[in-house]
Write a protein that holds these residues in place. Structure first.
Motif, PDB file in Angstrom:
ATOM      1  N   GLU A  85       0.838  -1.222   0.000  1.00 42.63           N
ATOM      2  CA  GLU A  85       0.000   0.000   0.000  1.00 42.63           C
ATOM      3  C   GLU A  85       0.862   1.258   0.000  1.00 42.63           C
ATOM      4  O   GLU A  85       0.506   2.274  -0.585  1.00 42.63           O
ATOM      5  N   LYS A  86       2.002   1.200   0.679  1.00 42.58           N
ATOM      6  CA  LYS A  86       2.885   2.375   0.774  1.00 42.58           C
ATOM      7  C   LYS A  86       3.860   2.440  -0.395  1.00 42.58           C
ATOM      8  O   LYS A  86       4.705   3.332  -0.464  1.00 42.58           O
ATOM      9  N   GLY A  87       3.814   1.431  -1.271  1.00 41.18           N
ATOM     10  CA  GLY A  87       4.752   1.419  -2.389  1.00 41.18           C
ATOM     11  C   GLY A  87       6.170   1.060  -1.968  1.00 41.18           C
ATOM     12  O   GLY A  87       7.148   1.423  -2.631  1.00 41.18           O
ATOM     13  N   ILE A  88       6.274   0.344  -0.857  1.00 37.63           N
ATOM     14  CA  ILE A  88       7.588  -0.121  -0.379  1.00 37.63           C
ATOM     15  C   ILE A  88       7.757  -1.549  -0.867  1.00 37.63           C
ATOM     16  O   ILE A  88       6.883  -2.390  -0.650  1.00 37.63           O
ATOM     17  N   GLU A  89       8.882  -1.828  -1.538  1.00 34.98           N
ATOM     18  CA  GLU A  89       9.073  -3.167  -2.081  1.00 34.98           C
ATOM     19  C   GLU A  89       9.724  -4.076  -1.032  1.00 34.98           C
ATOM     20  O   GLU A  89      10.789  -3.766  -0.507  1.00 34.98           O
ATOM     21  N   LEU A  90       9.040  -5.177  -0.732  1.00 37.08           N
ATOM     22  CA  LEU A  90       9.584  -6.184   0.185  1.00 37.08           C
ATOM     23  C   LEU A  90      10.216  -7.265  -0.678  1.00 37.08           C
ATOM     24  O   LEU A  90       9.504  -8.004  -1.362  1.00 37.08           O
ATOM     25  N   ILE A  91      11.529  -7.358  -0.643  1.00 37.27           N
ATOM     26  CA  ILE A  91      12.221  -8.373  -1.459  1.00 37.27           C
ATOM     27  C   ILE A  91      12.688  -9.460  -0.493  1.00 37.27           C
ATOM     28  O   ILE A  91      13.713  -9.328   0.172  1.00 37.27           O
ATOM     29  N   LEU A  92      11.869 -10.516  -0.390  1.00 42.82           N
ATOM     30  CA  LEU A  92      12.105 -11.549   0.633  1.00 42.82           C
ATOM     31  C   LEU A  92      12.853 -12.751   0.063  1.00 42.82           C
ATOM     32  O   LEU A  92      13.038 -12.861  -1.147  1.00 42.82           O
ATOM     33  N   SER A  93      13.287 -13.627   0.969  1.00 43.32           N
ATOM     34  CA  SER A  93      14.021 -14.851   0.596  1.00 43.32           C
ATOM     35  C   SER A  93      15.173 -14.535  -0.365  1.00 43.32           C
ATOM     36  O   SER A  93      15.443 -15.284  -1.295  1.00 43.32           O
ATOM     37  N   THR A  94      15.810 -13.414  -0.138  1.00 45.50           N
ATOM     38  CA  THR A  94      16.881 -12.951  -1.026  1.00 45.50           C
ATOM     39  C   THR A  94      18.129 -12.677  -0.208  1.00 45.50           C
ATOM     40  O   THR A  94      18.146 -11.761   0.616  1.00 45.50           O
ATOM     41  N   GLU A  95      19.158 -13.488  -0.422  1.00 52.42           N
ATOM     42  CA  GLU A  95      20.393 -13.303   0.328  1.00 52.42           C
ATOM     43  C   GLU A  95      21.383 -12.491  -0.494  1.00 52.42           C
ATOM     44  O   GLU A  95      21.676 -12.830  -1.639  1.00 52.42           O
ATOM     45  N   ILE A  96      21.850 -11.408   0.084  1.00 51.98           N
ATOM     46  CA  ILE A  96      22.875 -10.590  -0.577  1.00 51.98           C
ATOM     47  C   ILE A  96      24.241 -11.195  -0.242  1.00 51.98           C
ATOM     48  O   ILE A  96      24.555 -11.417   0.928  1.00 51.98           O
ATOM     49  N   VAL A  97      25.030 -11.473  -1.277  1.00 54.01           N
ATOM     50  CA  VAL A  97      26.330 -12.124  -1.051  1.00 54.01           C
ATOM     51  C   VAL A  97      27.513 -11.195  -1.330  1.00 54.01           C
ATOM     52  O   VAL A  97      28.635 -11.467  -0.919  1.00 54.01           O
ATOM     53  N   LYS A  98      27.252 -10.090  -2.027  1.00 49.31           N
ATOM     54  CA  LYS A  98      28.319  -9.115  -2.283  1.00 49.31           C
ATOM     55  C   LYS A  98      27.751  -7.700  -2.147  1.00 49.31           C
ATOM     56  O   LYS A  98      26.641  -7.427  -2.609  1.00 49.31           O
ATOM     57  N   ALA A  99      28.534  -6.831  -1.520  1.00 50.16           N
ATOM     58  CA  ALA A  99      28.147  -5.424  -1.422  1.00 50.16           C
ATOM     59  C   ALA A  99      29.317  -4.585  -1.910  1.00 50.16           C
ATOM     60  O   ALA A  99      30.442  -4.752  -1.435  1.00 50.16           O
ATOM     61  N   TYR A 100      29.056  -3.718  -2.885  1.00 51.52           N
ATOM     62  CA  TYR A 100      30.095  -2.819  -3.400  1.00 51.52           C
ATOM     63  C   TYR A 100      29.667  -1.396  -3.066  1.00 51.52           C
ATOM     64  O   TYR A 100      28.853  -0.807  -3.768  1.00 51.52           O
ATOM     65  N   LEU A 101      30.224  -0.876  -1.976  1.00 56.51           N
ATOM     66  CA  LEU A 101      29.783   0.448  -1.529  1.00 56.51           C
ATOM     67  C   LEU A 101      30.245   1.537  -2.500  1.00 56.51           C
ATOM     68  O   LEU A 101      29.568   2.552  -2.652  1.00 56.51           O
TER      69      LEU A 101
END
Length: 435
Positions: A85-101
């Motif tokens: 309803e708020k337009g916030i995307e819930l991306i579930l069951s998703t594991e992040i394995v790399k982060a490039y800041l």
């Protein structure tokens, strides 16, 4: 080509901090499509403390949707529909394995890329497992941990499968105390094992711990102190049958629950962001050394203004409040409105059996115990003050009413001077109620 999605704001992690951050974003105003929560869990953010309490009750057990955030602090319950309803995307069951800041990119295990303008790191902690130490037999079935709803479901299934059996709880902290009580309420024969001289040693004094240990013993929980689990036996199916202790004792077990602490999940950001005291270092607005990257909840090492030092706090109260502070700071930067620095009063609590305690402030200095700490009392009510340099810095209360708990919070916040410790002991709770 791997898929790529772009958001203005990304919250990485789907625990308490993530849920409270989403609530604050909605309050401050967020456009549809601007915000995403990426979580490796399969469900929307929920109040994690329920897992070691109401979730394990034999009757009227807590279940989702009952304890989605933000019911723990008396706020609105954010059902999965609320996010859409708020337009916030819930991306579930998703594991992040790399982060490039440097390129503002997160990559999932499935190879999807997510880019952002502002990142909130809300990855929380992972449980320390006995398999991490190579404890023999630690990978047997029914050796369980508790961190996420999946873990709680496994525990509930084991409780039902092994009805009335023998349970061994390894660890004497929060999880150890809360789960020993939960297993006892489920009619298990419970033994609690921990290496320290008393339970909850990071917070409890020997006097406070003596009450809880006696209370638990009276409830039929066996307590073995000063020893640890060094191995496990299993049957032909791989199900645990016994726990071997360092002192040579062997305990029969149908279920083993291990609660020996957690580790902040910071590995994705190693070498990319300043760290301190095991966490990601932030300022009073939870911004890290990388502009536009914030860290909240368990993973943040932040300036604790009251005590003029950097600290990391693992508790639900700080997860909620740090999330709100970071979002206010992010929105304040955009609008040019200044936001006050985070000024946190440390607060911890626990509930088990018919007991409930709260602690505020800092547990340093000398201590005095006051009130009725007889474990056989029908309604025990007692507390402790911590006194350093002639001031009360910390206050603990078991069995307090909401007003009495507010009073001890006020003591810890205002740090009143104390001339005479004997008088303070005599006054006990009265001292707090006149502050």
């Amino acid at each position: 080509m791997a898929s790529e999605k772009h958001f203005k704001y990304v919250i990485l992690g789907g625990g308490v901090a993530a849920g409270y951050a989403a609530q604050e974003f909605a309050k401050q105003g967020v456009e549809p499509g601007e915000l995403a929560i990426i979580s490796k869990e399969a469900v929307a953010p929920y109040e994690r403390p329920a897992l070691s309490k109401g979730y394990l009750f034999p009757q009227n057990a807590a279940r989702l949707p009952g304890f989605y955030v933000c019911v723990g602090s008396g706020g609105e319950r954010l059902l999965p529909e609320w996010y859409s309803e708020k337009g916030i995307e819930l991306i579930l069951s998703t594991e992040i394995v790399k982060a490039y800041l440097s390129t503002k990119t997160l990559t999932s295990a499935a190879g999807a890329n997510f880019t952002y303008e502002i990142l909130l790191i809300a990855t929380g902690s992972s449980v320390i497992k006995l398999t991490d130490f190579g404890t023999p037999g630690a990978d047997s079935n029914n050796i369980l941990y508790l961190r996420e709803i999946d873990d709680a479901d496994k525990l509930v299934a084991a409780i039902q499968a092994k009805k009335g059996g023998k349970a061994v709880v390894v660890g004497g902290g929060y999880i150890g105390l809360e789960l020993s009580a939960a297993l006892k309420i489920n009619d298990f024969d419970v033994t609690m094992v921990f290496p320290e001289p008393w339970c909850m040693p990071r917070l409890f004094t020997a006097d406070i711990a003596a009450f809880y240990e006696a209370y638990y013993t009276n409830k039929g929980v066996k307590i073995l102190k000063g020893t640890l689990a060094v191995g496990f036996d299993a049957d032909a199916n791989g199900d645990v049958t016994a726990v071997k202790l360092k002192d040579g004792t062997v305990l029969e077990a149908d279920i083993v629950v291990v609660g020996v602490g957690g580790r902040p999940l910071t590995t994705l950001f190693k070498g990319q962001v300043a760290e301190e005291k095991g966490g990601i270092k932030t300022d009073a607005f939870f911004e890290t050394s990388v502009p536009g990257v914030y860290a909240i909840g368990d993973v943040a090492t932040f300036p604790l203004k009251m005590y003029n030092e950097l600290r990391r706090v693992e508790h639900v109260d700080h997860s909620r409040k740090s999330a709100e502070q970071a979002v206010k700071a992010i929105k304040g930067k955009e609008s040019g409105e200044p936001v006050p620095e985070y000024d946190y009063l440390p607060y911890f609590y626990s509930r088990s059996f018919d007991l409930g305690w709260q602690f505020y402030g800092d547990n340093v200095g000398e201590t005095i115990l006051f009130g009725d700490s007889d474990p056989t009392s029908s309604k025990p009510k007692f507390g402790s003050y911590w006194i350093k340099d002639g001031k009360v810095l910390g206050a603990f209360l078991e069995g307090g009413s909401p007003d009495e708990n507010k009073a001890i919070a006020k003591v810890a916040k205002t740090q009143p001077p104390v001339a005479n410790l004997e008088e303070l002991k005599e006054e006990g709770l009265q001292f707090a109620s006149k502050i």
